[in-house]
Design an enzyme around this catalytic site. Sequence first.
Site, PDB file in Angstrom:
ATOM      1  N   HIS A 284      12.565 -54.350  17.170  1.00  0.00           N
ATOM      2  CA  HIS A 284      13.577 -53.805  16.272  1.00  0.00           C
ATOM      3  C   HIS A 284      14.462 -52.837  17.047  1.00  0.00           C
ATOM      4  O   HIS A 284      14.015 -52.159  17.976  1.00  0.00           O
ATOM      5  CB  HIS A 284      12.906 -53.091  15.096  1.00  0.00           C
ATOM      6  CG  HIS A 284      13.844 -52.708  14.008  1.00  0.00           C
ATOM      7  ND1 HIS A 284      14.630 -51.577  14.070  1.00  0.00           N
ATOM      8  CD2 HIS A 284      14.154 -53.307  12.833  1.00  0.00           C
ATOM      9  CE1 HIS A 284      15.373 -51.496  12.984  1.00  0.00           C
ATOM     10  NE2 HIS A 284      15.100 -52.534  12.210  1.00  0.00           N
TER      11      HIS A 284
ATOM     12  N   GLU B  97      20.146 -58.780  14.396  1.00  0.00           N
ATOM     13  CA  GLU B  97      20.521 -57.576  13.663  1.00  0.00           C
ATOM     14  C   GLU B  97      21.499 -56.755  14.501  1.00  0.00           C
ATOM     15  O   GLU B  97      21.081 -55.992  15.373  1.00  0.00           O
ATOM     16  CB  GLU B  97      19.285 -56.746  13.301  1.00  0.00           C
ATOM     17  CG  GLU B  97      18.275 -56.545  14.431  1.00  0.00           C
ATOM     18  CD  GLU B  97      17.391 -55.330  14.227  1.00  0.00           C
ATOM     19  OE1 GLU B  97      17.283 -54.844  13.099  1.00  0.00           O
ATOM     20  OE2 GLU B  97      16.827 -54.857  15.227  1.00  0.00           O
TER      21      GLU B  97
END
Length: 233
Positions: free
Chosen positions: A76, A148
């Site tokens: 992430h 992302e």
Amino acid sequence: MITQIIDSLNAAKLDGTTEVVVAPPALYLLQVQSTLTPPVEVSAQNCFNESSGAFTGEISPNQLKDANVHWVILGHSERRALFGEADKLVADKVKAAIGAGLRVIACIGESLEEREKGVTNEVVERQMEAIAQAVGPEDWKHIVVAYEPVWAIGTGKVATVQQAQEVHADLRKWLAKRVSSEVAEQTRIIYGGSVNAKNSKELAAAEDIDGFLVGGASLKPEFIDICRVKESA
């Protein structure tokens, strides 16, 4: 709040048409895993790249497997930016997680500066290459790629459908060239970055967007609508 979210998901009676995985903080993993009803599954937000050893505070992929947690999010943007996780470390974690029998949501994405410089594809392909060097072609069936863009996470800014689709399409082409056309076709590539019930409908209609990595909206009632967006797409 955790109990409320679990109750909401259980009451929604999702039928499994869309695969739904939730990723609570590590402190709540066992509570969620033991009280959430199928078909919704549970993921950890991170794990280490070693199965055992003196790594105080870390959670090994084997421990997650023992706890009946079958998914883990790795790479992430916050892990990369705030904790200095380089591409190779993320790739090593992916390899270790798959080796332990977990399924991985592998996150990639560019910063605003990289987007403005026009090097988005180079950045995400570099991040993907590290993973490709760590795993074999047969391992990709255990990986979901989450694109992302860092500049869209929690900012309220969302990549346009065209921007997201272009990156997803490029990633699929890259997979076909680097790994195989079969892997490119079968690997799910999901979008993350200020996704909500409203914009998810338009994003879901894009050819190469296979789902979403949902942040803040996952804590709100609209998350159920996002889970069901493919049903009405």
